[in-house]
Scaffold this active site. Structure first.
Site, PDB file in Angstrom:
ATOM      1  N   CYS A 151       0.785  -1.230   0.000  1.00  0.00           N
ATOM      2  CA  CYS A 151       0.000   0.000   0.000  1.00  0.00           C
ATOM      3  C   CYS A 151       0.827   1.295   0.000  1.00  0.00           C
ATOM      4  CB  CYS A 151      -0.923   0.053   1.206  1.00  0.00           C
ATOM      5  SG  CYS A 151      -1.480  -1.538   1.787  1.00  0.00           S
TER       6      CYS A 151
ATOM      7  N   ARG B  94       6.048 -11.892   4.984  1.00  0.00           N
ATOM      8  CA  ARG B  94       5.336 -11.882   6.264  1.00  0.00           C
ATOM      9  C   ARG B  94       5.843 -13.032   7.098  1.00  0.00           C
ATOM     10  NH1 ARG B  94      -0.880 -10.883   4.200  1.00  0.00           N
ATOM     11  NH2 ARG B  94      -0.409  -8.962   3.048  1.00  0.00           N
TER      12      ARG B  94
ATOM     13  N   GLN C   3       1.661 -10.683  -4.490  1.00  0.00           N
ATOM     14  CA  GLN C   3       0.223 -10.451  -4.615  1.00  0.00           C
ATOM     15  C   GLN C   3      -0.082  -9.708  -5.905  1.00  0.00           C
ATOM     16  OE1 GLN C   3      -0.002  -8.058  -0.976  1.00  0.00           O
ATOM     17  NE2 GLN C   3      -1.620  -9.445  -0.318  1.00  0.00           N
TER      18      GLN C   3
ATOM     19  N   ASP D 152      -1.800  -7.052  -6.474  1.00  0.00           N
ATOM     20  CA  ASP D 152      -2.360  -6.068  -5.552  1.00  0.00           C
ATOM     21  C   ASP D 152      -2.671  -4.748  -6.259  1.00  0.00           C
ATOM     22  OD1 ASP D 152      -3.119  -5.058  -3.156  1.00  0.00           O
ATOM     23  OD2 ASP D 152      -1.112  -4.951  -2.289  1.00  0.00           O
TER      24      ASP D 152
ATOM     25  N   HIS E 221      -4.569  -0.716  -5.577  1.00  0.00           N
ATOM     26  CA  HIS E 221      -5.213   0.255  -4.707  1.00  0.00           C
ATOM     27  C   HIS E 221      -5.961   1.238  -5.578  1.00  0.00           C
ATOM     28  CE1 HIS E 221      -2.103  -1.507  -2.178  1.00  0.00           C
ATOM     29  NE2 HIS E 221      -3.037  -1.398  -1.255  1.00  0.00           N
TER      30      HIS E 221
ATOM     31  N   LYS F 139     -15.297  -5.320   4.161  1.00  0.00           N
ATOM     32  CA  LYS F 139     -14.665  -5.997   3.014  1.00  0.00           C
ATOM     33  C   LYS F 139     -15.548  -7.087   2.424  1.00  0.00           C
ATOM     34  CE  LYS F 139     -12.388  -9.409   5.925  1.00  0.00           C
ATOM     35  NZ  LYS F 139     -11.275 -10.303   6.118  1.00  0.00           N
TER      36      LYS F 139
ATOM     37  N   HIS G 126      -8.371  -1.462  -1.142  1.00  0.00           N
ATOM     38  CA  HIS G 126      -7.287  -2.425  -1.385  1.00  0.00           C
ATOM     39  C   HIS G 126      -7.969  -3.635  -1.999  1.00  0.00           C
ATOM     40  CE1 HIS G 126      -4.804  -0.785   2.119  1.00  0.00           C
ATOM     41  NE2 HIS G 126      -6.017  -0.444   2.495  1.00  0.00           N
TER      42      HIS G 126
HETATM   43 ZN   LIG Z   1      -3.149  -2.452   0.454  1.00  0.00          ZN
END
Ligand SMILES: [Zn+2]
Ligand SMILES: [Zn+2]
Length: 646
Positions: A336, A365, A383, A385, A387, A466, A512
């Site tokens: 992010c 992680r 990911q 990913d 935004h 979410k 996200h």
């Molecule tokens: Zn994020």
């Protein structure tokens, strides 16, 4: 009503009178057939054996093996029967504990020599004999001290140890035949109620899960209400084992893990890397097509920034930190922050929104080594990913577009899916209005599509509600993949603004979202879903060429080069091995097309493709095969991926 009779109220409201002192099981014999299928019951809300003697009026609710609780009782009773069989065959064995677990049961034994597969067969035979004797499970309540003496006499040190820690003055023992166990119950009325069982595996297990304790032998088994249900489950187990992505990953030479590298870090071999590359190209194209922009952020970001984002406070335990020139850095666990900085790199107006930033972002992680599992649970993963920063009034449309995106992608892979909406938890930030608006946007976006969903009240993230998408694979197992999360904190913490139509500064909403989730995990699920037989558009090798003998090698090499030029992922097996061996190996590798080149092909100047399912195609040119493969790929992906993706 006389004092010698009692009144039982059944679940359906029916009342019946019985003589006092009758057992629940005996009472049931006088009732409907459905009730006679009970294996245990709830008496005034308490779970009891059918052997319970009825002394007073009560309500009774039956349990059959069709309910989870009933199945648990059946399986737990099976563990007693297994322990009885083990004691009969191995009198020196000491018994520890034997609970029901998901899908079955186990019992731990202290034995001199580990059990063998043959032992399991003998134990199963002994259990069958015990079952055929219809031995009743007798319950006896005695003072704890007496129970300790009983188990000391029997040499059952583990039971004595358990009893010494029980604070109650009275404890309950259960006995069937000559076998006695310490247990709260309830159990099936007699051993004959166990209609379908199977011992499945043996494993070492430390007493109380503590490695400083003695290693015991754990026997796992499963039990069902009937044979058909068990056969179905055993078939599922066999299928799941065949599809295990860790085994297929090794056999298909896709990836490996290494102790020298460290746990939870995937090493992609050439075929695994190609597979991942195809997924990534597919994803980049799909994102660009939908108005996302590709970005790339750094892996190390100053710890100061992680403090500002709140990750340091809330997520530190899962992060890795390092130091460079006396400056502390954190390895990103999420993508992010760089995306926020891109947003902030210049003044944004309402005309710039929505801004959709996409990154195939590699994150780290910390996961405990005990929970790592092949590709499904790793420490480093990438990911897909993105935004999205938008005006509040654009949220609904953005969520709808993401849902369409998810549905389209799941269709390409052949997954069905379930959706869940998670709402505001007790500990959360943001105003009521923010939450209401975002939650409404999620709900209405799903409802407008007519998609069924489950509400998970209070299970949202602390920073926003979410949607989670759980996909269902070929074995009907559920896997978490896409997630769409609204976030009110980060725009606040980073003071993100845009100039509205009114010329004033406003706060954008942030979403996200991932579609496949972690590429590693998705790859693991894909391998199991397809059982390693990837559709042609994904297959690391689409066609393999094998020659009958070295005499055809020149021709085979020319065909190989032509196909490669045409964009087909082709391999030439030019090893000096027997033809049968090479064909078997190509089949093991689950390659979609095989080209066996013999004198006939050389003479005719063509190739004769054979499909993975054994279908033999007409002789054709390499160009025709390339066209055939291209069409197959385009059909499977709804026109998204053909040849030449590399
Ligand atoms: Zn994020
Ligand atoms: Zn028990």
């Amino acid at each position: 009503m006389g004092s010698d009779s009692i009144q039982m109220t059944f679940g359906d409201g029916k009342r019946r009178v019985f003589p006092k002192g009758i057992s629940l099981g005996e009472a049931l014999k006088a009732t409907d057939e459905a009730e006679q299928a009970w294996i245990a019951a709830q008496l005034d809300g308490i779970f009891v054996d059918l052997n319970t003697v009825l002394e007073a009026d009560a309500t009774v609710e039956g349990l059959t093996a069709d309910s989870q609780k009933g199945l648990d009782i059946l399986r737990h009773s099976a563990s007693h029967i297994m322990a009885q069989a083990v004691k009969a065959l191995f009198p020196q064995a000491r018994i520890a504990i034997g609970p029901a677990i998901e899908n079955g049961f186990y019992y731990d034994f202290d034995v001199e020599k580990p059990f063998s597969e043959e032992d399991l067969t003998r134990i199963e035979a002994k259990m069958a004999e015990i079952i055929s004797r219809h031995l009743a499970f007798f319950r006896k309540e005695i003072p704890r001290e007496e129970a300790i003496a009983e188990f000391e006499k029997r040499g059952e040190a583990y039971k004595v140890e358990i009893l010494e820690e029980i604070p109650d003055a009275m404890v309950s023992l259960y006995q069937q035949g000559d076998f006695v166990d310490l247990c709260r119950g309830p159990h099936i009325p007699d051993t004959g109620y166990l209609k379908a069982f199977k011992l499945t595996s043996i494993a070492g297990a430390y007493w109380r899960g503590d490695e400083r304790n003695r290693m015991l032998q754990r026997i796992y088994g499963t039990a069902f209400g009937d044979q058909a249900a068990m056969e179905k489950y055993l078939h599922f187990l066999e299928e799941a084992h065949k599809r295990d992505h860790r085994r297929l990953g090794r056999e298909l030479d896709l990836f490996s893990f290494s102790d020298e590298v460290g746990a939870g870090m995937v090493i992609y071999h050439p075929k695994g890397a190609i597979l991942r590359h195809i997924l990534e190209v597919f994803e980049k194209r799909e994102h660009l097509r939908r108005g996302y922009q590709l970005v790339i952020g750094p892996t190390l970001l100053k710890t100061e920034l992680w403090k500002r984002s709140g990750h340091f406070d809330h997520y530190r335990e899962n992060m890795y930190f390092t130091e460079i020139e006396e400056q502390s850095y954190g390895i990103k666990p999420m993508n992010c922050l760089a995306h926020m900085l891109i947003y902030k790199s210049r003044i944004r107006s309402y005309r710039d929104l929505p801004l959709r930033l996409f990154e195939l972002g590699t994150v780290h992680r910390h996961e405990k080594s005990g929970v790592l599992h092949g590709l499904l649970r790793v420490r480093q993963f990438t990911q897909d990913d993105a935004h999205i920063l938008c005006m509040p009034e654009q949220l609904h449309k953005e969520i709808q577009d993401i849902i369409d995106f998810v549905i389209e992608v799941m269709g390409v892979f052949g997954f069905s899916y379930d959706m869940e909406i998670s709402t505001r938890p007790t500990k959360s930030i943001g105003t009521d209005l923010d939450w209401e608006r975002a939650t409404d946007a999620l709900i209405s976006a799903i409802e407008d599509k007519g998609i069924p969903y489950t509400m998970c009240e209070g299970e949202g993230a602390f920073y926003g509600p979410k949607i989670d998408v759980k996909l269902r694979d070929a074995l009907d197992r559920r896997w978490q993949c896409a997630t769409i999360q609204c976030d009110f904190t980060l725009p606040e913490r980073f003071d993100l603004t845009y100039i509205g139509v009114d010329g004033q500064r406003h706060r954008p909403v942030m979403v996200h979202r991932v579609i496949l989730g972690a590429m590693e995990r998705f790859l693991g699920v894909l391998i199991e879903h397809y059982a390693g037989a990837f559709p042609t558009w994904l297959a690391p090798v689409q066609t393999v060429i094998v020659t009958v003998s070295d005499a055809q090698l020149d021709f085979a090499r020319r065909a190989f080069e032509r196909l490669r030029d045409l964009g087909v992922r082709v391999e030439l097996d030019d090893r000096n091995e027997k033809l049968g061996y090479k064909i078997r190996e190509a089949q093991m590798q689950k390659i979609p097309y095989m080209l066996v080149i013999g004198d006939r092909e050389v003479a005719a100047g063509g190739i004769s493709p054979r499909r993975r399912d054994g279908t033999q195609l007409e002789m054709m040119s390499p160009e025709s095969l390339a066209m055939l493969i291209e069409k197959e790929c385009l059909d499977a992906t709804r026109g998204k991926v053909g040849l030449g993706i590399i």
